[in-house]
Design a protein around this motif. Structure first.
Motif, PDB file in Angstrom:
ATOM      1  N   VAL A   1       0.826  -1.219   0.014  1.00 25.10           N
ATOM      2  CA  VAL A   1      -0.015   0.071   0.176  1.00 25.10           C
ATOM      3  C   VAL A   1       0.751   1.337  -0.004  1.00 25.10           C
ATOM      4  N   ASN A   2       2.054   1.221   0.749  1.00 20.95           N
ATOM      5  CA  ASN A   2       2.928   2.401   1.032  1.00 20.95           C
ATOM      6  C   ASN A   2       3.391   2.549  -0.485  1.00 20.95           C
ATOM      7  N   GLN A   3       3.826   1.511  -1.231  1.00 18.29           N
ATOM      8  CA  GLN A   3       4.602   1.679  -2.451  1.00 18.29           C
ATOM      9  C   GLN A   3       3.741   2.349  -3.449  1.00 18.29           C
ATOM     10  N   ILE A   4       2.419   1.721  -3.544  1.00 22.31           N
ATOM     11  CA  ILE A   4       1.258   2.195  -4.692  1.00 22.31           C
ATOM     12  C   ILE A   4       1.033   3.524  -4.322  1.00 22.31           C
ATOM     13  N   SER A   5       0.705   3.817  -2.830  1.00 18.79           N
ATOM     14  CA  SER A   5       0.351   5.113  -2.571  1.00 18.79           C
ATOM     15  C   SER A   5       1.278   6.405  -3.160  1.00 18.79           C
ATOM     16  N   SER A   6       2.575   5.962  -2.749  1.00 15.34           N
ATOM     17  CA  SER A   6       3.682   6.782  -3.215  1.00 15.34           C
ATOM     18  C   SER A   6       3.943   6.895  -4.452  1.00 15.34           C
ATOM     19  N   GLU A   7       3.815   5.905  -5.235  1.00 16.08           N
ATOM     20  CA  GLU A   7       3.855   6.005  -6.834  1.00 16.08           C
ATOM     21  C   GLU A   7       2.999   6.731  -7.677  1.00 16.08           C
ATOM     22  N   TYR A   8       1.772   6.846  -6.965  1.00 15.33           N
ATOM     23  CA  TYR A   8       0.604   7.247  -7.660  1.00 15.33           C
ATOM     24  C   TYR A   8      -0.081   8.447  -7.098  1.00 15.33           C
ATOM     25  N   GLY A   9       0.602   8.852  -5.910  1.00 18.60           N
ATOM     26  CA  GLY A   9       0.276  10.047  -5.422  1.00 18.60           C
ATOM     27  C   GLY A   9      -1.379  10.151  -4.594  1.00 18.60           C
TER      28      GLY A   9
END
Length: 50
Positions: free
Chosen positions: A27-35
């Motif tokens: 979740v952290n990775q995807i939230s960071s990558e996609y804002g």
């Protein structure tokens, strides 16, 4: 820039979890990558993946 649908982002999180990434890291990775906020993704994630 077009906003990526939340369902697509959840699918990306689920894919990462299925290949062995710990859920909060995914979740952290995807939230960071996609804002997108962690909380927004987390609240939409099916409970079976939490």
């Amino acid at each position: 820039m077009n906003k990526v649908p939340i369902v697509t982002l959840i699918a990306l999180v689920v894919k990462l979890v299925l290949i062995g990434v710990e859920t909060t890291k995914a979740v952290n990775q995807i939230s960071s990558e996609y804002g997108v906020s962690f909380d927004e993704l987390w609240s939409e994630l099916p409970s079976s993946f939490k």
